[in-house]
Design a protein around this motif. Structure first.
Motif, PDB file in Angstrom:
ATOM      1  N   PRO A   1      35.092  51.941  35.677  1.00 28.30           N
ATOM      2  CA  PRO A   1      36.090  51.739  36.731  1.00 28.30           C
ATOM      3  C   PRO A   1      35.443  51.869  38.106  1.00 28.30           C
ATOM      4  O   PRO A   1      34.490  52.622  38.283  1.00 28.30           O
ATOM      5  CB  PRO A   1      37.096  52.877  36.474  1.00 28.30           C
ATOM      6  CG  PRO A   1      36.954  53.179  35.020  1.00 28.30           C
ATOM      7  CD  PRO A   1      35.490  53.003  34.724  1.00 28.30           C
ATOM      8  N   GLY A   2      35.961  51.126  39.064  1.00 20.28           N
ATOM      9  CA  GLY A   2      35.421  51.144  40.417  1.00 20.28           C
ATOM     10  C   GLY A   2      34.482  49.994  40.700  1.00 20.28           C
ATOM     11  O   GLY A   2      33.963  49.869  41.814  1.00 20.28           O
ATOM     12  N   GLU A   3      34.276  49.120  39.699  1.00 19.26           N
ATOM     13  CA  GLU A   3      33.350  47.995  39.852  1.00 19.26           C
ATOM     14  C   GLU A   3      34.072  46.649  39.920  1.00 19.26           C
ATOM     15  O   GLU A   3      33.478  45.614  39.695  1.00 19.26           O
ATOM     16  CB  GLU A   3      32.330  48.004  38.711  1.00 19.26           C
ATOM     17  CG  GLU A   3      31.465  49.246  38.723  1.00 19.26           C
ATOM     18  CD  GLU A   3      30.494  49.331  37.550  1.00 19.26           C
ATOM     19  OE1 GLU A   3      29.545  50.129  37.633  1.00 19.26           O
ATOM     20  OE2 GLU A   3      30.678  48.590  36.565  1.00 19.26           O
ATOM     21  N   LYS A   4      35.360  46.698  40.243  1.00 16.52           N
ATOM     22  CA  LYS A   4      36.177  45.482  40.441  1.00 16.52           C
ATOM     23  C   LYS A   4      36.230  44.630  39.176  1.00 16.52           C
ATOM     24  O   LYS A   4      35.818  43.478  39.156  1.00 16.52           O
ATOM     25  CB  LYS A   4      35.633  44.668  41.624  1.00 16.52           C
ATOM     26  CG  LYS A   4      36.669  43.763  42.313  1.00 16.52           C
ATOM     27  CD  LYS A   4      36.053  43.014  43.486  1.00 16.52           C
ATOM     28  CE  LYS A   4      37.060  42.145  44.212  1.00 16.52           C
ATOM     29  NZ  LYS A   4      37.795  42.887  45.258  1.00 16.52           N
ATOM     30  N   THR A   5      36.738  45.232  38.103  1.00 13.98           N
ATOM     31  CA  THR A   5      36.897  44.528  36.835  1.00 13.98           C
ATOM     32  C   THR A   5      38.248  44.890  36.220  1.00 13.98           C
ATOM     33  O   THR A   5      39.010  45.684  36.782  1.00 13.98           O
ATOM     34  CB  THR A   5      35.804  44.904  35.817  1.00 13.98           C
ATOM     35  OG1 THR A   5      36.033  46.256  35.367  1.00 13.98           O
ATOM     36  CG2 THR A   5      34.414  44.793  36.419  1.00 13.98           C
ATOM     37  N   ILE A   6      38.511  44.369  35.043  1.00 15.12           N
ATOM     38  CA  ILE A   6      39.742  44.683  34.328  1.00 15.12           C
ATOM     39  C   ILE A   6      39.870  46.183  34.050  1.00 15.12           C
ATOM     40  O   ILE A   6      40.977  46.708  33.929  1.00 15.12           O
ATOM     41  CB  ILE A   6      39.822  43.885  33.006  1.00 15.12           C
ATOM     42  CG1 ILE A   6      41.219  44.020  32.373  1.00 15.12           C
ATOM     43  CG2 ILE A   6      38.710  44.308  32.040  1.00 15.12           C
ATOM     44  CD1 ILE A   6      41.446  43.118  31.188  1.00 15.12           C
ATOM     45  N   LEU A   7      38.748  46.892  33.993  1.00 12.55           N
ATOM     46  CA  LEU A   7      38.799  48.336  33.753  1.00 12.55           C
ATOM     47  C   LEU A   7      39.568  49.070  34.843  1.00 12.55           C
ATOM     48  O   LEU A   7      40.134  50.142  34.599  1.00 12.55           O
ATOM     49  CB  LEU A   7      37.389  48.908  33.645  1.00 12.55           C
ATOM     50  CG  LEU A   7      36.604  48.520  32.391  1.00 12.55           C
ATOM     51  CD1 LEU A   7      35.158  48.977  32.511  1.00 12.55           C
ATOM     52  CD2 LEU A   7      37.252  49.117  31.141  1.00 12.55           C
ATOM     53  N   ASP A   8      39.608  48.503  36.043  1.00 13.81           N
ATOM     54  CA  ASP A   8      40.287  49.174  37.149  1.00 13.81           C
ATOM     55  C   ASP A   8      41.802  49.173  36.996  1.00 13.81           C
ATOM     56  O   ASP A   8      42.490  49.943  37.669  1.00 13.81           O
ATOM     57  CB  ASP A   8      39.884  48.542  38.479  1.00 13.81           C
ATOM     58  CG  ASP A   8      38.429  48.833  38.815  1.00 13.81           C
ATOM     59  OD1 ASP A   8      38.073  50.023  38.851  1.00 13.81           O
ATOM     60  OD2 ASP A   8      37.657  47.886  38.983  1.00 13.81           O
TER      61      ASP A   8
END
Length: 206
Positions: free
Chosen positions: A123-130
């Motif tokens: 998270p925090g890397e501008k992906t779906i994980l955010d």
């Protein structure tokens, strides 16, 4: 959760992705190749179609086949990432024909962990994980409140997470080539995660 509710939930997700196909295309055109809406509509559509016709009741087996079906129908980076998540959920639910809300939340957690492991992302890397990470966390934290409230909380958290990607710089995929220009843009993958939890919340509220 059982095979029937899984089928119904996937149908809701597929409908939501189809309704937002053009929106996802526009988001992806800012820093990608513009195929996000097409691949997500195709992937979730294929997943829903498979589940609708499946006789299997083992949730793990259902999700494992769903993962491969999704990946074949959505041959894109996010398609592969989401198939990793489905595989993680499948492993967690292997041998179960029913799962409690807490067990479903644990399965989502296993799916997220597999995505992070395979995609080498956090998270925090501008992906779906955010969007899906805060969504899953909210689901776990609110599981005791019941299905409707837990998924509503997850949808709110995922939406807030998706919106937060406006402040992030992309570091993965094609978008990374745009560097600082991606600050201020919504991440399309994170929006997919938001839509996914919105659909699940709508389904849980029935």
């Amino acid at each position: 959760m059982d095979a029937t509710s899984l089928k119904q939930a996937m149908a809701c997700i597929s409908k939501r992705m189809g309704e937002n196909k053009d929106y996802l295309i526009k988001l992806d055109q800012q820093s990608g190749d513009g195929d996000l809406g097409l691949s997500m509509a195709a992937g979730f559509g294929a997943a829903a179609a498979y589940l609708d016709g499946a006789d299997e009741t083992d949730l793990g087996r259902l999700l494992m086949k769903t993962a491969s079906t999704f990946n074949e129908a959505a041959p894109s980076s996010l398609g592969t990432i989401l198939s990793f998540g489905l595989m993680g959920m499948a492993k967690a639910l292997r041998g179960k024909t029913e799962a409690t809300l807490e067990e479903a939340a644990d399965a989502f957690t296993a799916g997220v962990e597999r995505i992070m492991e395979k995609a080498k992302s956090r998270p925090g890397e501008k992906t779906i994980l955010d969007s899906i990470c805060p969504g899953v966390q909210a689901l776990k934290e609110n599981a005791g409140a019941g299905k409707k409230d837990a998924y509503a909380a997850a949808a709110r958290a995922a939406a807030a997470g998706a919106d937060a990607t406006r402040q992030m710089q992309a570091v993965h995929g094609r978008a990374a080539y745009y560097g600082e220009k991606t600050v201020g843009m919504l991440d399309g993958g994170a929006v997919v995660g938001k839509l996914l939890f919105e659909a699940l919340s709508d389904f849980a509220a029935r």
